[in-house]
Write a protein that holds these residues in place. Structure first.
Motif, short mmCIF file in Angstrom:
data_model
loop_
_atom_site.label_atom_id
_atom_site.label_comp_id
_atom_site.label_asym_id
_atom_site.label_seq_id
_atom_site.Cartn_x
_atom_site.Cartn_y
_atom_site.Cartn_z
N HIS A 47 31.04 43.37 36.66
CA HIS A 47 31.64 43.82 35.39
C HIS A 47 32.93 43.07 35.09
CE1 HIS A 47 28.78 47.09 34.83
NE2 HIS A 47 28.92 47.39 36.13
N LEU A 48 33.75 42.83 36.16
CA LEU A 48 35.05 42.17 35.93
C LEU A 48 34.89 40.73 35.45
CD1 LEU A 48 37.15 43.56 38.92
CD2 LEU A 48 37.46 44.08 36.49
N ARG A 49 33.76 40.10 35.80
CA ARG A 49 33.59 38.70 35.37
C ARG A 49 33.51 38.59 33.86
NH1 ARG A 49 27.37 37.43 37.28
NH2 ARG A 49 26.35 39.06 36.03
N LYS A 50 33.15 39.69 33.21
CA LYS A 50 33.15 39.69 31.75
C LYS A 50 34.57 39.56 31.21
CE LYS A 50 29.09 42.72 31.75
NZ LYS A 50 28.57 44.05 31.38
N ALA A 51 35.56 40.00 32.04
CA ALA A 51 36.97 39.89 31.64
C ALA A 51 37.64 38.66 32.25
CB ALA A 51 37.73 41.15 32.02
N GLY A 52 36.84 37.84 32.95
CA GLY A 52 37.37 36.59 33.50
C GLY A 52 38.13 36.75 34.79
N THR A 53 37.83 37.79 35.58
CA THR A 53 38.51 37.99 36.86
C THR A 53 37.53 38.57 37.85
OG1 THR A 53 40.45 38.95 37.94
CG2 THR A 53 39.31 40.32 36.31
N GLN A 54 38.00 38.76 39.13
CA GLN A 54 37.15 39.35 40.14
C GLN A 54 38.01 39.86 41.29
OE1 GLN A 54 34.54 36.38 41.67
NE2 GLN A 54 36.14 35.19 42.65
N LEU A 55 37.34 40.58 42.22
CA LEU A 55 38.02 41.13 43.41
C LEU A 55 37.67 40.29 44.61
CD1 LEU A 55 37.30 44.98 42.94
CD2 LEU A 55 39.31 43.71 42.21
N GLU A 56 38.69 40.03 45.44
CA GLU A 56 38.45 39.35 46.71
C GLU A 56 38.44 40.37 47.84
OE1 GLU A 56 38.00 35.71 44.98
OE2 GLU A 56 37.73 36.27 47.07
#
Length: 897
Positions: A47-56
């Motif tokens: 879902h976050l990739r839609k906002a251009g970010t992600q969790l490590e």
């Protein structure tokens, strides 16, 4: 166990068992924690990739609350309060609290999950919070047959994998361990992505990796699980599996919607294709039948023959061949044509399509009118042929009678002109001249006696001309020759009499015996000629009464033979007396010659009398033979009548029985159909009787029998009744089939159908299967239909009548009544529903492409749409775009389809 969340206030507290609750301290299995961290991290990143970010690192990256708030905004589509941008602890706690408050605002009451623990990076609390978010936003909305989210998702998996061997989904841990369940879900929806039949339960690692790779590459589902972790785990983490499976559900939900839309379109197109096939079949059958009627009717209307008896008999045989072999198949074609038309109109009404209007000149009414004209011509044709046969038979009889009388007259008149022109009286002695005069008087008497025969010859010739005898010129020529000769004989006779009168003064002696002989012999001779003519005269009779009349007349003639025999003996005695006197007084031989007549006692009188007596037994035999023939004809009449008197009532009884089917409302449509099929079998079984009576009728006609007092039925009335029975059964079967089709396709219950039929029959007083306007209105009121008794009510009722009686006949058939009641009580597909289905396939676009149609629809129906859809004319259309809106409207309105 302490709960990390409590969802009782949200209303789905019973969706999850206690095994799904989190333990506060140390009870989370390390292996499960590893699986959850990987799965939940991948889920969040999807879902976050839609906002251009992600969790490590899930517990570290969510500590400041910023990505947590961003995640909630992405998955909910809503705007959260503006976050605090500071890096101090209280800024982070404030941001996490905003996220937790948003979660609670969605009906989830969090228990024992605090912002401080999230900020502190507590892995267990963080995973518990993420699971709560997954439950609320990814799983809760899943609903299958009103079950809870978890049970609904489980039921969805069970249904989709039911056809696959070695797959038995009972839970979200062990059932997915071998990977086949994941592969089955993918193959069920996208069979082209993997070859399921090559997979083995013994290769779980390969199965899992195959499913994860295909899902990530083709379905845009991130790899949330690790195949080795699942295989090596005794019991895989249920939450991780559920989170990953929910992604499958959401990925395929769109495909399910497209499949439903495609099914609806296929259903509509299949109905339309079948309707077009029936239209084409009707047009072809109508054209063939009308062409045959067009060819046949002029032949039946032709009332000309070659005016000969053999030629007319040949034409009668051709007509019988037409009735036996050519017409019955065409009658069956007509019945099939009506059945096809009725079935087509029923299908069109049931599918909300406009009624079918055949090509001009090919309406059912046009075919019925043409058929009626054919039967009208056919009826008059057979009557005319039989009348023509009677006329030609009489002509043949008259022609033979004319020839016979002409032969007799010409035989008599042979040499008479030369005799009358002879000058033999000159130079004769007085007695010889006297004898010549008396001889001429006798001839005049003979000539007068023949006047009746000449008049008969002329009358027969006139009748032959009036009846249009084919050889009339020859008859007229011979008659004219006889009449001319007769006039000449009259003129010559008058001239000779004048000459003899002038010589009468000189001749006065006469032999009384010769004179008496001549006077009595001539009439007797004429009587014998007439008797001979009557005894050999031909006759034609049609009944035993007529031949009995001829026999009685002949018996009366035989009774006169005694007096004739006395006259014969008296005349012969005159000649005998002359010969006796000549012999007694030794007179010359010339004295025995009778100068007053050409008749000789032995050569003429005795010979003819002998012939008359010999002809009497022959006449007896001829009359008796004719009596036997007429008795045989009467036997044929009785034979035909006996069979016809059985067939006629049988046909009438079955016509009444067929007409009564449907009146009894206690019988179901299937029972009515069974009855009609039984009647159809009865007709088929009874057909040999019709063939037998046809054979009897042929014998009757070949025997030239034209009436039958033993029965009221003719072959024509039996044929008409038989054809009416066959047609009535076929028509009733078609009506019941259409009623069954209407009932089944519209979901009408048997009780509703019986109620409709009972109400209709109640008001159908004359059993015509049609209701008058007042009867139809009363029927609707009896069924609970509210029709106001005022002007507006009349307007509403006129609208209803225009629907059930579009031709304004003033009557409503049972099919129209059933169709109206069906529309009032059931739902049908509409053009809007079809347009909405195309819109789903097109991804909410106002147009659709050939590629989408070929992918979503069966090949034949996809090509059907592509051929008939108009190009889309909107500005935003892709090249080759098609307009599904006008196509959907055309399916339910006036169009070339």
């Amino acid at each position: 166990m302490d709960n990390y969340y409590n969802n009782q206030d949200y209303g789905y507290e019973q969706q999850y068992d206690q095994e799904e609750e989190w333990e506060r301290e140390g009870l989370l299995d390390p292996a499960w924690e590893k699986q959850q961290r990987k799965t939940f991290t991948a889920w969040c990143n999807s879902h976050l990739r839609k906002a251009g970010t992600q969790l490590e690192n899930i517990e570290e990256d969510l500590r400041n609350g910023l990505k947590l708030m961003l995640l909630l905004e992405v998955i909910s589509g809503e705007q959260l309060p503006k976050p605090d941008r500071g890096k101090m602890r209280f800024h982070k706690i404030a941001n996490v609290n905003k996220a937790l408050d948003f979660i609670e605002s969605k009906g989830v009451k969090l228990v024992s999950i605090g912002a401080e623990e999230i900020v502190d990076g507590n892995a267990k609390m963080t995973l518990g919070m993420i699971w709560t978010i997954i439950l609320r936003f990814a799983i809760q909305d899943i609903s299958v047959e009103e079950l809870s989210a978890k049970e609904g998702l489980l039921l969805w998996c069970q249904r989709k994998t039911a056809p696959y061997k070695n797959v038995n989904v009972q839970n979200f841990h062990l059932s997915f361990k071998d990977g086949l369940a994941f592969c089955a879900l993918i193959h069920r929806h996208r069979p082209e992505l993997l070859e399921y039949h090559k997979l083995s339960k013994d290769n779980p690692l390969e199965n899992l990796n195959t499913a994860f790779d295909v899902a990530e590459k083709h379905l845009d589902i991130p790899r949330m699980l690790d195949a080795e972790d699942i295989v090596n785990s005794a019991k895989p983490d249920e939450r991780s599996i559920m989170a990953y499976v929910s992604s499958y559900y959401h990925a395929f939900s769109g495909a399910q919607q497209a499949e439903t839309a495609a099914n609806r379109i296929c259903k509509v197109l299949k109905v339309n294709q079948e309707n077009e096939r029936l239209m084409e079949e009707y047009e072809r059958m109508a054209s063939d039948l009308l062409e045959w009627i067009k060819r046949t009717t002029p032949w039946l209307e032709d009332r000309t023959t070659d005016n000969t008896l053999p030629g007319t008999q040949k034409k009668l045989e051709e007509f019988r061949e037409y009735r036996r072999k050519h017409k019955p198949p065409k009658l069956e074609e007509k019945a099939r044509l009506e059945t096809t038309f009725n079935t087509l109109q029923t299908r069109l009404r049931l599918s909300n399509r406009p009624a079918y209007l055949p090509t001009e000149g090919k309406m059912v009414s046009d075919i019925a009118s043409a058929w009626k004209g054919l039967e009208h011509a056919e009826k008059g044709f057979e009557e005319w042929l039989l009348s023509e046969l009677q006329r030609l038979e009489r002509l043949d009889h008259l022609a033979q009678k004319f020839k016979h009388k002409c032969d007799i007259h010409e035989e008599w008149s042979y040499g008479k002109e030369e005799m009358l022109q002879s000058q033999d009286f000159k130079g004769c002695k007085l007695n010889e001249l006297k004898a010549l005069r008396k001889k001429h008087e006798a001839f005049e008497s003979d000539l007068a006696a023949h006047q009746d025969r000449v008049e008969q010859i002329a009358a027969i010739a006139q009748e032959l001309n009036a009846l249009e005898y084919h050889d009339s010129p020859a008859v007229n020529l011979r008659c004219q020759s006889i009449c001319d000769q007769w006039d000449t004989l009259g003129t010559l006779t008058q001239k000779r009499r004048t000459a003899l009168d002038e010589a009468e003064r000189l001749l006065e002696r006469i032999d009384q015996l010769h004179l008496e002989f001549a006077k009595r012999a001539a009439p007797f001779n004429n009587w014998m000629d007439g008797a001979k003519e009557d005894l050999v005269d031909m006759f034609i009779v049609h009944t035993t009464e007529e031949i009995q009349g001829l026999i009685d007349a002949h018996e009366q003639f035989k009774q006169t033979l005694g007096e004739a025999d006395k006259e014969f003996n008296s005349i012969i005695s005159l000649v005998t007396e002359v010969e006796r006197i000549a012999q007694q007084f030794n007179l010359e031989a010339s004295a025995t010659e009778n100068p007053y007549t050409t008749l000789a006692a032995h050569e003429d009188i005795m010979s003819k009398w002998s012939e008359v007596k010999q002809l009497v037994p022959g006449r007896d035999k001829t009359l008796q033979q004719e009596m036997l023939r007429q008795q045989n004809n009467d036997r044929l009449r009785r034979q035909f009548a006996q069979k016809a008197n059985v067939i006629g009532p049988w046909i009438e009884k079955h016509l009444d029985a067929v007409a009564s089917v449907g009146i009894n409302t206690k019988e179901s449509l299937e029972q009515q159909m069974q009855k009609l099929k039984q009647y159809e079998q009865n007709v088929l079984a009874f057909t040999p009787n019709m063939e037998e009576v046809e054979h009897y009728n042929q014998d009757v006609q070949e025997s030239m029998i034209f009436d039958n007092k033993h029965t009221q039925y003719t072959m024509e009335t039996l044929r008409v009744g038989w054809e009416q029975l066959v047609t009535s059964i076929a028509r009733n079967i078609n009506e019941v089939e259409n009623q069954i089709l209407t009932r089944d396709s519209k979901g009408i219950s048997q009780e509703q159908m019986e109620e409709f039929r009972k109400s209709f029959n109640h008001f159908d007083k004359n059993r015509s299967r049609k209701l008058e306007r007042k009867e139809f209105r009363a029927c609707l009121v009896s069924l609970g239909y509210n029709i106001r008794d005022d002007k507006q009510g009349e307007v509403d009722f006129d609208r209803i009548m225009s629907t059930v009686d579009p031709n304004h006949t003033g009557r409503v058939t049972f099919d129209a009544f059933l169709d109206f009641m069906t529309r009032e009580t059931t739902d049908t597909d509409t053009a809007e529903q079809v347009m909405q289905s195309f819109k789903i396939l097109a991804g909410d676009k106002p147009y659709i492409t050939a590629e989408i149609l070929r992918r979503e629809l069966p090949p034949d129906q996809a090509e059907y749409c592509i051929e008939r859809m108009a190009p889309y004319s909107g500005r935003d259309a892709d090249p080759g775009s098609l307009d599904y809106t006008s196509f959907s409207t055309a399916l339910y309105g006036e169009s070339d389809l």
